[in-house]
Design an enzyme around this catalytic site. Structure first.
Site, PDB file in Angstrom:
ATOM      1  N   PHE A  97       0.869  -1.178   0.000  1.00 53.23           N
ATOM      2  CA  PHE A  97       0.000   0.000   0.000  1.00 53.23           C
ATOM      3  C   PHE A  97       0.906   1.230   0.000  1.00 53.23           C
ATOM      4  CE2 PHE A  97      -2.914   3.071   1.874  1.00 53.23           C
ATOM      5  CZ  PHE A  97      -4.127   2.744   1.294  1.00 53.23           C
ATOM      6  N   ASP A 115       2.633  -5.759   7.960  1.00 56.60           N
ATOM      7  CA  ASP A 115       1.435  -4.930   7.978  1.00 56.60           C
ATOM      8  C   ASP A 115       0.236  -5.863   7.828  1.00 56.60           C
ATOM      9  OD1 ASP A 115      -0.720  -3.265   7.402  1.00 56.60           O
ATOM     10  OD2 ASP A 115       0.585  -1.731   6.532  1.00 56.60           O
ATOM     11  N   TYR A 128     -10.293  -0.310  11.294  1.00 59.15           N
ATOM     12  CA  TYR A 128     -11.547   0.108  10.625  1.00 59.15           C
ATOM     13  C   TYR A 128     -11.901  -0.776   9.440  1.00 59.15           C
ATOM     14  CZ  TYR A 128      -7.924   2.566   7.976  1.00 59.15           C
ATOM     15  OH  TYR A 128      -6.782   2.866   7.286  1.00 59.15           O
ATOM     16  N   LYS A 129     -11.021  -1.735   9.095  1.00 59.96           N
ATOM     17  CA  LYS A 129     -11.335  -2.631   7.973  1.00 59.96           C
ATOM     18  C   LYS A 129     -12.073  -3.854   8.521  1.00 59.96           C
ATOM     19  CE  LYS A 129      -7.660  -0.691   5.159  1.00 59.96           C
ATOM     20  NZ  LYS A 129      -6.203  -0.685   4.873  1.00 59.96           N
ATOM     21  N   ARG A 183     -12.847  -4.899  -6.355  1.00 52.90           N
ATOM     22  CA  ARG A 183     -12.564  -5.662  -5.126  1.00 52.90           C
ATOM     23  C   ARG A 183     -13.846  -6.019  -4.393  1.00 52.90           C
ATOM     24  NH1 ARG A 183      -8.478  -2.810  -1.031  1.00 52.90           N
ATOM     25  NH2 ARG A 183     -10.226  -1.355  -0.883  1.00 52.90           N
TER      26      ARG A 183
HETATM   27  C1  PLP Z   1      -5.586   0.642   4.754  1.00 53.68           C
HETATM   28  C2  PLP Z   1      -4.115   0.606   4.772  1.00 53.68           C
HETATM   29  C3  PLP Z   1      -3.362   1.664   5.308  1.00 53.68           C
HETATM   30  C4  PLP Z   1      -4.031   2.922   5.780  1.00 53.68           C
HETATM   31  O1  PLP Z   1      -3.238   3.679   6.648  1.00 53.68           O
HETATM   32  P1  PLP Z   1      -3.918   4.797   7.548  1.00 53.68           P
HETATM   33  O2  PLP Z   1      -2.798   5.527   8.168  1.00 53.68           O
HETATM   34  O3  PLP Z   1      -4.802   4.096   8.539  1.00 53.68           O
HETATM   35  O4  PLP Z   1      -4.737   5.667   6.651  1.00 53.68           O
HETATM   36  C5  PLP Z   1      -1.984   1.507   5.379  1.00 53.68           C
HETATM   37  N1  PLP Z   1      -1.378   0.387   4.934  1.00 53.68           N
HETATM   38  C6  PLP Z   1      -2.075  -0.632   4.395  1.00 53.68           C
HETATM   39  C7  PLP Z   1      -1.356  -1.847   3.924  1.00 53.68           C
HETATM   40  C8  PLP Z   1      -3.450  -0.549   4.283  1.00 53.68           C
HETATM   41  O5  PLP Z   1      -4.147  -1.543   3.719  1.00 53.68           O
END
Ligand code: PLP
Length: 396
Positions: A113, A184, A209-210, A355
């Site tokens: 990400f 992660d 939040y996911k 997705r």
């Molecule tokens: C959703 C996601 C994030 C989001 O980071 P935030 O700081 O919470 O906005 C970061 N890394 C990955 C791999 C994600 O899937």
């Protein structure tokens, strides 16, 4: 056995909506509104500042961290919540580089990400010359774990394709080569059983939040292996990670163990929402969740492949996927907009990925069949081919 009819009743899903986007923003648990309202009125409203003690607000980051710990295979006292995932990536990375002096390479992959990579780039700008972020294709990670790597920064499940790394094998390979690992778990925690301690992860981070359903902007978590917890150097040396925050010492002394990964004042209202969301997980067997997730995912793949020409982007091998199913189509954005307009919510990731999050806590076979049938109908009728579905919104 976990009763998924029971868990489904614990969510407030709007009538007529089929929700396949819980991998991006989990839905609202029924108990959340009252739980948050109670914190607002009975704690903040009635007790004012004393609630930090009387309602135990100050202890919540650790208590909630322990509850997440159960879902990711950590022992109590190894996980704490706070901030957002981007911040937690930065903290873990800075601590890992400090723990592995003499090495200067962060290894990541192009499926990561972007924020994880951005945080690494930002950190590198603060470090002396010679530090490097090396980004390789996901399938080439193993062969690039060499003896110059300080730390691997990998997201276990690819947010676009749903492809899953072998956390245990890559962690062993990293350790054999003298590297540390940061995992992660954004698309792992609450998606399937995770075993951070057993797998030997040095650091793990994730969001709530996911798949954990704690609501928009809910805090992130960080796990530090006990062997590092007393040595990890906090780059973000906030007062609440200090050994004695209320001594108001002018010099920073890190708190014991995981405490030092706290930074500033915790988000109390979001923590109340997280607490209610974690209640849903009580009694949920994660192996049963995984079995059901694979069943529902296979059902979706079979139905979509039988009725459309979408190309599957997710690996077929169950060991190599998380809890989402992705398909490719050049008109993916417009197709997804048409699908959402028809009440089936998934999402789109550039350049061409549709997705679908598979979340057994609140999805049934009926939902999967309805989603696949609606998708097929939209493709057959070309209902997506309209200007309003092609117009990009700020959040896709
Ligand atoms: C959703 C996601 C994030 C989001 O980071 P935030 O700081 O919470 O906005 C970061 N890394 C990955 C791999 C994600 O899937």
């Amino acid at each position: 056995m976990t009763d998924f009819t029971r868990t489904r009743a614990l969510f407030d899903l709007p009538q007529g909506i089929t929700y396949l986007d819980g991998n991006s923003l989990g839905p609202l648990p029924t108990a959340t509104a009252d739980r948050v309202a109670r914190t607002v009125t009975q704690e903040w409203g009635a007790q004012l500042i004393s609630a930090w003690n009387t309602a135990d607000w100050m202890a919540m980051p650790r208590a909630l961290g322990d509850r997440i710990g159960r879902l990711i295979g950590a022992e109590p006292g190894q996980t704490v919540i706070g901030d957002t995932l981007s911040i937690k990536v930065f903290q873990a990375l800075a601590a890992a580089l400090h723990l592995n002096p003499g090495r200067r390479v962060i290894l990541s992959d192009t499926g990561n990400f972007p924020t994880d990579l951005y945080m690494a780039e930002g950190l590198l700008k603060l470090l002396p010359d010679g530090f490097e972020l090396r980004t390789v294709p996901p399938e080439d990670v193993a062969q690039n774990i060499t003896e110059d790597i300080a730390v691997t920064l990998l997201t276990e499940v690819d947010y676009r394709t749903g492809r899953r790394h072998d956390m245990g094998a890559l962690t062993r390979l990293a350790h054999d080569n003298g590297a540390l690992t940061i995992w992660d778990l954004a698309h792992s925690a609450g998606a399937f059983p995770v075993h951070v301690a057993q797998g030997g992860a040095d650091f793990a981070v994730g969001c709530t939040y996911k798949y954990l359903n704690a609501g928009p902007g809910a805090p992130a978590f960080i796990y530090v292996a006990p062997r590092h917890a007393e040595h990890a150097e906090p780059a973000l040396a906030g007062w609440l990670g200090h050994k004695a925050p209320f001594a108001f010492d002018l010099n920073y002394i890190p708190g014991a163990g995981i405490e030092r990964m706290r930074v500033g004042t915790p988000p109390v209202l979001q923590m109340a929402a997280l607490e209610a969301a974690l209640d849903v997980w009580e009694g949920v067997d994660l192996d049963a969740l995984r079995a059901r997730s694979l069943e529902l995912a296979d059902r979706l793949v079979a139905a979509v492949e039988a009725s459309t020409d979408l190309a599957l982007a997710t690996p077929r091998d169950p060991a190599m996927r998380g809890s989402q199913v992705s398909f490719r189509h050049p008109q993916g954005y417009a197709i997804m907009q048409a699908l959402i307009a028809a009440g089936v919510i998934g999402d789109f990731r550039a350049p061409d990925i549709l997705r679908f999050g598979i979340t057994p806590l609140y999805l049934s076979e009926g939902d999967i069949d309805h989603a696949a049938a609606t998708l097929a109908q939209i493709l057959d009728s070309r209902a997506w081919d309209r200007p309003e579905y092609r117009a990009r919104k700020p959040v896709t």
